[in-house]
Design a protein around this motif. Sequence first.
Motif, PDB file in Angstrom:
ATOM      1  N   VAL B  25       0.812  -1.223   0.000  1.00  0.00           N
ATOM      2  CA  VAL B  25       0.000   0.000   0.000  1.00  0.00           C
ATOM      3  C   VAL B  25       0.850   1.280   0.000  1.00  0.00           C
ATOM      4  O   VAL B  25       0.473   2.283  -0.611  1.00  0.00           O
ATOM      5  N   GLY B  26       2.008   1.231   0.636  1.00  0.00           N
ATOM      6  CA  GLY B  26       2.858   2.427   0.696  1.00  0.00           C
ATOM      7  C   GLY B  26       3.351   2.830  -0.681  1.00  0.00           C
ATOM      8  O   GLY B  26       3.213   3.982  -1.099  1.00  0.00           O
ATOM      9  N   ARG B  27       3.916   1.873  -1.382  1.00  0.00           N
ATOM     10  CA  ARG B  27       4.452   2.172  -2.721  1.00  0.00           C
ATOM     11  C   ARG B  27       3.316   2.517  -3.681  1.00  0.00           C
ATOM     12  O   ARG B  27       3.469   3.394  -4.529  1.00  0.00           O
ATOM     13  N   SER B  29       0.574   3.999  -2.856  1.00  0.00           N
ATOM     14  CA  SER B  29       0.170   5.374  -2.530  1.00  0.00           C
ATOM     15  C   SER B  29       1.115   6.378  -3.172  1.00  0.00           C
ATOM     16  O   SER B  29       0.688   7.410  -3.696  1.00  0.00           O
ATOM     17  N   ALA B  30       2.416   6.050  -3.118  1.00  0.00           N
ATOM     18  CA  ALA B  30       3.406   6.967  -3.705  1.00  0.00           C
ATOM     19  C   ALA B  30       3.157   7.123  -5.208  1.00  0.00           C
ATOM     20  O   ALA B  30       3.180   8.234  -5.739  1.00  0.00           O
ATOM     21  N   ARG B  33       0.051   9.216  -5.834  1.00  0.00           N
ATOM     22  CA  ARG B  33       0.288  10.649  -5.559  1.00  0.00           C
ATOM     23  C   ARG B  33       1.074  11.288  -6.699  1.00  0.00           C
ATOM     24  O   ARG B  33       0.775  12.410  -7.108  1.00  0.00           O
ATOM     25  N   LEU B  34       2.075  10.571  -7.191  1.00  0.00           N
ATOM     26  CA  LEU B  34       2.898  11.146  -8.265  1.00  0.00           C
ATOM     27  C   LEU B  34       2.079  11.350  -9.541  1.00  0.00           C
ATOM     28  O   LEU B  34       2.290  12.306 -10.280  1.00  0.00           O
ATOM     29  N   GLU B  39      -3.845  14.360  -2.841  1.00  0.00           N
ATOM     30  CA  GLU B  39      -3.793  13.342  -1.795  1.00  0.00           C
ATOM     31  C   GLU B  39      -5.084  12.529  -1.714  1.00  0.00           C
ATOM     32  O   GLU B  39      -5.061  11.300  -1.688  1.00  0.00           O
ATOM     33  N   GLN B  43      -5.563   8.531  -2.621  1.00  0.00           N
ATOM     34  CA  GLN B  43      -5.991   7.495  -1.663  1.00  0.00           C
ATOM     35  C   GLN B  43      -7.236   6.769  -2.171  1.00  0.00           C
ATOM     36  O   GLN B  43      -7.359   5.561  -1.998  1.00  0.00           O
ATOM     37  N   VAL B  46      -6.064   4.346  -4.833  1.00  0.00           N
ATOM     38  CA  VAL B  46      -5.407   3.156  -4.272  1.00  0.00           C
ATOM     39  C   VAL B  46      -6.462   2.207  -3.701  1.00  0.00           C
ATOM     40  O   VAL B  46      -6.435   0.989  -3.933  1.00  0.00           O
ATOM     41  N   VAL B 137       6.151   8.145 -14.535  1.00  0.00           N
ATOM     42  CA  VAL B 137       6.253   7.497 -13.214  1.00  0.00           C
ATOM     43  C   VAL B 137       6.585   6.014 -13.379  1.00  0.00           C
ATOM     44  O   VAL B 137       7.441   5.474 -12.671  1.00  0.00           O
ATOM     45  N   TYR B 141      10.123   6.107 -11.966  1.00  0.00           N
ATOM     46  CA  TYR B 141       9.993   5.840 -10.521  1.00  0.00           C
ATOM     47  C   TYR B 141       9.899   4.335 -10.266  1.00  0.00           C
ATOM     48  O   TYR B 141      10.655   3.786  -9.472  1.00  0.00           O
TER      49      TYR B 141
END
Lengths: 194, 190
Positions: B25-27, B29-30, B33-34, B39, B43, B46, B137, B141
């Motif tokens: 979930v962290g990656r 979310s990143a 966002r990009l 924000e 979310q 995601v 991205v 990224y």
Amino acid sequence: MTVDDRLDLGLRGHFQAVADRRAPADLVAAVVSRTATIHVRPTWYVALRGDLVRPTIGFVGRTRYAWLALALLLLAAFALGTFVGGRGSGTPFEGRWTSMDFDGSTQMLVVGRGPTPPIGYTDSFATACQNNGDADTSWEGSGKGVLTRNRLRVVYGRGGCTTWFVDADVVTYDWDSAADTLLDSRLNTWHRVR
Amino acid sequence: MLQDLADRARGGDHAAFAELVQMVVGRMSAVARLILRDEHAAQDAVQDALVDAWRDIRGLRDPERVEAWLYRILVRTCRDRARANRRRALLEVPGEVADLPRRADAIAQPPGWDLETRDRLERALARLPADQRAILVITYYLDLPLADGAQALSIPIGTMKSRLNRARLALRAALDADDRAGMLLMGSAS
């Protein structure tokens, strides 16, 4: 270092610098809570939709050949069936059908074999579920059909999404032999999935 | 680990899916966002992508590639959301730098890439449509190989190459426009 190289390197570094990998505390809980009440779709349905499910990542060419091989195999099986015994005990309703709902969502209908076939129905987005506060908007229902000439009358059992359901419902489907389509009593036109 | 969880989730094990969500979930979310630069929208994207992933988990043929598969769903969700919000996005102040955290330390940057340069890059990225940001991205990224990136966007590799090229050209054009705007501002101030 060329301008392009600088831009590439700069972008990589920039994304790494600004990427915020923190997830809000309640996000995981929200996902887990939502998915806990949602049915996993059957494999055949996911495969038919196809858009989420290109097989393995990174092997576009190989995948294309695999689908082609499958299509040829099905064609051969169909031709063999036609030569050997025609439709056999199959009915013109038998098989998979798809239609677009009035809200733009995709509906799938699976009709089993015989004069009283089992029926499966899914709607990728059910407005009624949304309107009635169901967090899940994927409708699933099943029923039993009765075939009379070119009409299939289906009595659906209890169907709905996750928290909102409707009780038994009856829908009729009329087969247009010229176009090989179905027109149901809700005025949806169904096309055969080949 | 991810592969094992994906395999169990595919069999309908919801607890395994929950654990998988925790790990990715962290990656995700990143990435959202990009691409979306908002924000709340990120979310939501995601969350929707993960719900879709659970619903269609049986379509995951290769559990080893579960992360790439999830990114594919996420990128598509972001793209759909960006399209739906395009009208609203057009009303936003163009060129505004998003309030993103900065971790400039230990990040490889070309010589001369100071904070001002990065702000210019942020403004230029903000000017691009979400589709083009998504390509950048995915490439810069996520570092997905071209074939995987093409899969993530459901396009052929050749199209991926040409769209990546167009996105880079658009970014350079946006950077050039920013330069010109800067010069105009400087001129009007003097």
